[in-house]
Write an enzyme that holds these catalytic residues in place. Sequence first.
Site, short mmCIF file in Angstrom:
data_model
loop_
_atom_site.label_atom_id
_atom_site.label_comp_id
_atom_site.label_asym_id
_atom_site.label_seq_id
_atom_site.Cartn_x
_atom_site.Cartn_y
_atom_site.Cartn_z
N CYS A 118 0.34 -3.36 0.32
CA CYS A 118 1.74 -2.92 0.27
C CYS A 118 2.20 -2.84 -1.18
O CYS A 118 1.74 -3.61 -2.03
CB CYS A 118 2.66 -3.89 1.01
SG CYS A 118 2.41 -3.97 2.79
N ASP A 119 3.12 -1.93 -1.43
CA ASP A 119 3.76 -1.90 -2.74
C ASP A 119 5.14 -1.26 -2.58
O ASP A 119 5.31 -0.32 -1.81
CB ASP A 119 2.96 -1.11 -3.76
CG ASP A 119 3.39 -1.44 -5.18
OD1 ASP A 119 2.83 -2.39 -5.75
OD2 ASP A 119 4.30 -0.77 -5.69
#
Length: 396
Positions: A70-71
Site C-alpha cells: 500500500c502507499d
Amino acid sequence: MSVRLVLASASPARLQTLRSAGVEPEVIVSGVDEDNITAESPGELARLLATLKARAVVANLTDHGTVLGCDSVLEFDGVAYGKPGTPDVARERLRAMRGRTGVLHTGHCLIDTNAKQELRELESTKVFFADLTDAEIDAYVATGEPLVVAGSFTVDGLGGPFVTGVEGDYHNVVGLSLPLLRRMLAQVDIAWPELWKTTSTYTYDEDVAYSYDDTRGGLPRAQAAAAAVDSLLPKGGRVLELAVGTGIVGAELVALGNLVHGVDLSPAMLQHARLRLPGHVLAADAATLPVADRRCDAVVAIWLLHLLDDSEPVIAEVARVLRTDGVFITTTEKTDASRYADGRVPTDARSQDALSHLVATAARHGLVLDGATTFPGPTRNTGQTPLYTLTRFRRT
C-alpha cells in the site's frame, strides 16, 4: 489451508487498521525508496508505489504468501503530496490546505503467490480540512507527526481534529481500504473470514502486563526516564522505542513533544501500549525490525539490553535503521544498579548492557559513544535509590 497475509509496509496505522478488523498480518518492510519515483498522476503514483513495495517483498519470500503493498498520496491542486520530511515544508503545505479539500489516494497491490496473481487497485477519498490558524499549524508541526505522513496530516492521530469530514472510505485515509481489500482477496479465492482464523493466539500472562507499571515504579519512574531520554534526543525527528512495553515511557516522551513509534514482542504489553500510543505501536522483534534502512532519527531502548543473551543483533539493527547522525539512547549497567541497590557485590559476570561491551559492539556497526546522563529510580525497601545511566551513541 491457513492464509499467510504479509503486509509490505512499516505503517503502524495500516497494521492497526487490520488488527482492529481481526486480522494479524506478518509485517515485512519492502525498503523501496519512494523519493525518486514518478508517475503521470498522483493516483497512478500511489498505485505504482504500492506495486513496487509488494513486488520487492515477494522477491524475497522463501515460502508462498499473499502480499499486500500500500502507499498513500494526497492530491491537492493536481499535485502529489507525500511525506513532507521537514517542518518548513509541512508548515507550507498545511497553510495551503486549510479550509480546502484534497483527495487522498491509496494504491493497493495484492500478489498471491499460490494463485500466481497480481491485482492493482486504487481507492480515493475526499478530505475536507479545517481552517487552521497559524498557531495551530505551528503547534501541530512541532509535534513531528505531519513530517512523516502522506499529505502532512493524519485523521486517526493528532491531526484528527483538523479534518472536518471525509467523502468515501475513512479507512482509506488512514492508509488501507478494508472494503477494497476484501474485494481483492475474493478475486484470489480468499474469503475475508478466513483471515480471522489466522489471527495469532498468544499465551503471555495478561496479569503480568496489567501490574507491570505499578510493580516497577509507575509513572514517577517513567517520567524520570523520559525526561532523561528527552535531554539526549534530537528535536523534531522520528523516535523508535524498542521494547516499548506498556508504552508508559513512550507516552511521556510524546508529552514532551516527541513523535514516538514503538515495537514489542509481547501482545499483552502492546494491548496497554496501544491505549497510550494509538496507531504508533506494533509487534516486532528488536533484532528484525520492520523498518527500512536509514529511516529513524533516534532509537531508544530502556531496560532492554540487560535482558538479552546477545545484544549485538539488536545493535546491528539499530545501526541499520538510523540515519547518519541519528542517535541510539539506551540504559546501561542496569544490572549493577540493581546489585548496588540490593546491597550485593558485583560479580565478574557482565551483562549485555555493560558499557565496555556496548562501546566495542557499537563501534563494529558505526556507532560511537556520544553522551550520557543519569536519572533516579524508585527507592527500594533497603532505603537505597538506584541511579540509572543513559548512554547515547551516534551513527557515523
